[in-house]
Design a protein around this motif. Structure first.
Motif, PDB file in Angstrom:
ATOM      1  N   MET A  17       0.841  -1.175   0.000  1.00 27.39           N
ATOM      2  CA  MET A  17       0.000   0.000   0.000  1.00 27.39           C
ATOM      3  C   MET A  17       0.887   1.239   0.000  1.00 27.39           C
ATOM      4  O   MET A  17       1.753   1.397   0.845  1.00 27.39           O
ATOM      5  N   ARG A  18       0.663   2.114  -0.941  1.00 28.19           N
ATOM      6  CA  ARG A  18       1.432   3.358  -1.000  1.00 28.19           C
ATOM      7  C   ARG A  18       0.735   4.444  -0.200  1.00 28.19           C
ATOM      8  O   ARG A  18      -0.482   4.560  -0.205  1.00 28.19           O
ATOM      9  N   ILE A  19       1.572   5.249   0.461  1.00 25.79           N
ATOM     10  CA  ILE A  19       1.090   6.362   1.276  1.00 25.79           C
ATOM     11  C   ILE A  19       1.729   7.635   0.737  1.00 25.79           C
ATOM     12  O   ILE A  19       2.902   7.646   0.379  1.00 25.79           O
ATOM     13  N   MET A  20       0.933   8.699   0.677  1.00 20.94           N
ATOM     14  CA  MET A  20       1.439   9.996   0.231  1.00 20.94           C
ATOM     15  C   MET A  20       1.673  10.882   1.441  1.00 20.94           C
ATOM     16  O   MET A  20       0.865  10.896   2.370  1.00 20.94           O
ATOM     17  N   GLY A  21       2.768  11.621   1.430  1.00 23.10           N
ATOM     18  CA  GLY A  21       3.051  12.613   2.447  1.00 23.10           C
ATOM     19  C   GLY A  21       3.000  13.995   1.837  1.00 23.10           C
ATOM     20  O   GLY A  21       3.503  14.197   0.730  1.00 23.10           O
ATOM     21  N   LEU A  22       2.370  14.936   2.541  1.00 20.26           N
ATOM     22  CA  LEU A  22       2.243  16.306   2.036  1.00 20.26           C
ATOM     23  C   LEU A  22       2.783  17.311   3.056  1.00 20.26           C
ATOM     24  O   LEU A  22       2.487  17.218   4.246  1.00 20.26           O
ATOM     25  N   ASP A  23       3.556  18.257   2.558  1.00 17.77           N
ATOM     26  CA  ASP A  23       3.982  19.416   3.327  1.00 17.77           C
ATOM     27  C   ASP A  23       3.240  20.602   2.735  1.00 17.77           C
ATOM     28  O   ASP A  23       3.595  21.102   1.671  1.00 17.77           O
ATOM     29  N   VAL A  24       2.170  21.024   3.406  1.00 15.40           N
ATOM     30  CA  VAL A  24       1.289  22.064   2.880  1.00 15.40           C
ATOM     31  C   VAL A  24       1.739  23.428   3.383  1.00 15.40           C
ATOM     32  O   VAL A  24       1.797  23.660   4.589  1.00 15.40           O
ATOM     33  N   GLY A  25       2.050  24.302   2.450  1.00 16.04           N
ATOM     34  CA  GLY A  25       2.420  25.669   2.778  1.00 16.04           C
ATOM     35  C   GLY A  25       1.535  26.656   2.049  1.00 16.04           C
ATOM     36  O   GLY A  25       0.677  26.268   1.262  1.00 16.04           O
ATOM     37  N   GLU A  26       1.759  27.931   2.313  1.00 10.37           N
ATOM     38  CA  GLU A  26       0.967  28.967   1.643  1.00 10.37           C
ATOM     39  C   GLU A  26       1.244  29.018   0.148  1.00 10.37           C
ATOM     40  O   GLU A  26       0.332  29.217  -0.648  1.00 10.37           O
ATOM     41  N   ARG A  27       2.516  28.839  -0.229  1.00  4.25           N
ATOM     42  CA  ARG A  27       2.899  28.983  -1.630  1.00  4.25           C
ATOM     43  C   ARG A  27       3.184  27.675  -2.348  1.00  4.25           C
ATOM     44  O   ARG A  27       3.197  27.634  -3.578  1.00  4.25           O
ATOM     45  N   THR A  28       3.439  26.616  -1.576  1.00  9.14           N
ATOM     46  CA  THR A  28       3.787  25.331  -2.189  1.00  9.14           C
ATOM     47  C   THR A  28       3.186  24.167  -1.409  1.00  9.14           C
ATOM     48  O   THR A  28       2.823  24.315  -0.241  1.00  9.14           O
ATOM     49  N   ILE A  29       3.108  23.033  -2.074  1.00 10.55           N
ATOM     50  CA  ILE A  29       2.773  21.770  -1.426  1.00 10.55           C
ATOM     51  C   ILE A  29       3.832  20.767  -1.867  1.00 10.55           C
ATOM     52  O   ILE A  29       3.943  20.446  -3.051  1.00 10.55           O
ATOM     53  N   GLY A  76      10.703  11.717  -2.582  1.00 12.59           N
ATOM     54  CA  GLY A  76      10.128  12.971  -3.041  1.00 12.59           C
ATOM     55  C   GLY A  76       9.629  12.821  -4.463  1.00 12.59           C
ATOM     56  O   GLY A  76      10.286  12.208  -5.293  1.00 12.59           O
ATOM     57  N   VAL A  77       8.449  13.363  -4.725  1.00 15.29           N
ATOM     58  CA  VAL A  77       7.826  13.201  -6.041  1.00 15.29           C
ATOM     59  C   VAL A  77       7.689  14.521  -6.777  1.00 15.29           C
ATOM     60  O   VAL A  77       8.039  14.625  -7.939  1.00 15.29           O
ATOM     61  N   ASP A  78       7.182  15.546  -6.092  1.00 15.47           N
ATOM     62  CA  ASP A  78       6.849  16.778  -6.805  1.00 15.47           C
ATOM     63  C   ASP A  78       6.647  17.914  -5.805  1.00 15.47           C
ATOM     64  O   ASP A  78       6.520  17.682  -4.607  1.00 15.47           O
ATOM     65  N   THR A  79       6.621  19.121  -6.322  1.00 18.09           N
ATOM     66  CA  THR A  79       6.243  20.303  -5.552  1.00 18.09           C
ATOM     67  C   THR A  79       5.226  21.076  -6.367  1.00 18.09           C
ATOM     68  O   THR A  79       5.480  21.392  -7.529  1.00 18.09           O
ATOM     69  N   ILE A  80       4.084  21.329  -5.771  1.00 17.14           N
ATOM     70  CA  ILE A  80       3.054  22.125  -6.436  1.00 17.14           C
ATOM     71  C   ILE A  80       3.293  23.583  -6.066  1.00 17.14           C
ATOM     72  O   ILE A  80       3.365  23.927  -4.889  1.00 17.14           O
ATOM     73  N   ARG A  81       3.438  24.436  -7.067  1.00 15.18           N
ATOM     74  CA  ARG A  81       3.528  25.882  -6.842  1.00 15.18           C
ATOM     75  C   ARG A  81       2.088  26.392  -6.832  1.00 15.18           C
ATOM     76  O   ARG A  81       1.422  26.421  -7.873  1.00 15.18           O
ATOM     77  N   ARG A  82       1.611  26.763  -5.667  1.00 17.20           N
ATOM     78  CA  ARG A  82       0.214  27.140  -5.503  1.00 17.20           C
ATOM     79  C   ARG A  82      -0.047  28.508  -6.132  1.00 17.20           C
ATOM     80  O   ARG A  82       0.751  29.413  -6.014  1.00 17.20           O
ATOM     81  N   LYS A  83      -1.202  28.597  -6.773  1.00 18.82           N
ATOM     82  CA  LYS A  83      -1.588  29.845  -7.425  1.00 18.82           C
ATOM     83  C   LYS A  83      -2.844  30.430  -6.781  1.00 18.82           C
ATOM     84  O   LYS A  83      -3.479  31.297  -7.337  1.00 18.82           O
ATOM     85  N   GLY A  84      -3.231  29.896  -5.620  1.00 16.94           N
ATOM     86  CA  GLY A  84      -4.410  30.401  -4.933  1.00 16.94           C
ATOM     87  C   GLY A  84      -5.688  29.667  -5.280  1.00 16.94           C
ATOM     88  O   GLY A  84      -6.723  29.903  -4.683  1.00 16.94           O
ATOM     89  N   ASP A  85      -5.639  28.751  -6.245  1.00 16.47           N
ATOM     90  CA  ASP A  85      -6.821  28.000  -6.659  1.00 16.47           C
ATOM     91  C   ASP A  85      -6.691  26.573  -6.123  1.00 16.47           C
ATOM     92  O   ASP A  85      -5.956  25.761  -6.679  1.00 16.47           O
ATOM     93  N   LEU A  86      -7.401  26.283  -5.040  1.00 14.00           N
ATOM     94  CA  LEU A  86      -7.302  24.965  -4.420  1.00 14.00           C
ATOM     95  C   LEU A  86      -7.759  23.859  -5.371  1.00 14.00           C
ATOM     96  O   LEU A  86      -7.228  22.754  -5.338  1.00 14.00           O
ATOM     97  N   LYS A  87      -8.720  24.151  -6.254  1.00 20.36           N
ATOM     98  CA  LYS A  87      -9.186  23.152  -7.209  1.00 20.36           C
ATOM     99  C   LYS A  87      -8.046  22.710  -8.125  1.00 20.36           C
ATOM    100  O   LYS A  87      -7.871  21.523  -8.399  1.00 20.36           O
ATOM    101  N   GLU A  88      -7.236  23.659  -8.577  1.00 17.34           N
ATOM    102  CA  GLU A  88      -6.096  23.336  -9.430  1.00 17.34           C
ATOM    103  C   GLU A  88      -5.077  22.481  -8.666  1.00 17.34           C
ATOM    104  O   GLU A  88      -4.532  21.519  -9.204  1.00 17.34           O
ATOM    105  N   ASP A  89      -4.848  22.826  -7.398  1.00 15.75           N
ATOM    106  CA  ASP A  89      -3.946  22.032  -6.565  1.00 15.75           C
ATOM    107  C   ASP A  89      -4.476  20.607  -6.412  1.00 15.75           C
ATOM    108  O   ASP A  89      -3.725  19.632  -6.498  1.00 15.75           O
ATOM    109  N   LEU A  90      -5.787  20.477  -6.178  1.00 15.81           N
ATOM    110  CA  LEU A  90      -6.405  19.158  -6.018  1.00 15.81           C
ATOM    111  C   LEU A  90      -6.318  18.337  -7.297  1.00 15.81           C
ATOM    112  O   LEU A  90      -6.083  17.125  -7.239  1.00 15.81           O
ATOM    113  N   ASP A  91      -6.506  18.982  -8.431  1.00 17.19           N
ATOM    114  CA  ASP A  91      -6.385  18.263  -9.705  1.00 17.19           C
ATOM    115  C   ASP A  91      -4.991  17.687  -9.859  1.00 17.19           C
ATOM    116  O   ASP A  91      -4.819  16.543 -10.287  1.00 17.19           O
TER     117      ASP A  91
END
Length: 141
Positions: free
Chosen positions: A1-13, A27-42
């Protein structure tokens, strides 16, 4: 079973994923947040699907005295949205000093400042997930 770990910040995840046996975090990726949580979720859903993740661990940035500040509240709110959108179980994990540990590890590896800035959040997610995996492996022993 794979588990994901997230470091949630204001500007990145920062995103990390365990190996299939749940022993190590990568480590897999870093999401650069643009203020749209829907885009982050996608973006997160794509990673979830790619790796077949069945559980998510979200870093909870508690204050040093154990209280929850604005960053911790924000992490909990985002974790709630992720749980609703994905239907996956979410665990909140104390991540005090994970970013400092990531910074120290990268400094010891002589990673340049510019490169550290690009990978620090992903490395913090690795530290969060690996501490979670280690804790539960020790509980089973």
């Amino acid at each position: 079973m794979r588990i994901m770990g997230l470091d949630v910040g204001e500007r990145t995840i920062g995103i990390a994923v365990s190996d299939p046996l749940g022993w190590t975090a990568q480590g897999v990726d870093t999401i650069r947040r643009k203020g749209d949580l829907k885009e982050d979720l996608d973006h997160l859903k794509l990673v979830l699907d790619e790796y077949g993740v069945e559980e998510i661990v979200v870093g909870l940035p508690k204050n040093m005295n154990g209280t929850l500040g604005p960053s911790a509240v924000r992490a909990q709110e985002i974790a709630d949205v992720i749980a609703q959108e994905t239907g996956l179980p979410i665990k909140m994990w104390d991540e005090r000093l994970s970013t400092m540990a990531a910074e120290k590890t990268l400094l010891e590896g002589n990673v340049s400042r510019a490169k550290r800035k690009k990978v620090i959040d992903k490395m913090a997610a690795v530290i969060i997930l690996q501490s979670y995996l280690d804790f539960y492996a020790n509980q089973k022993s």
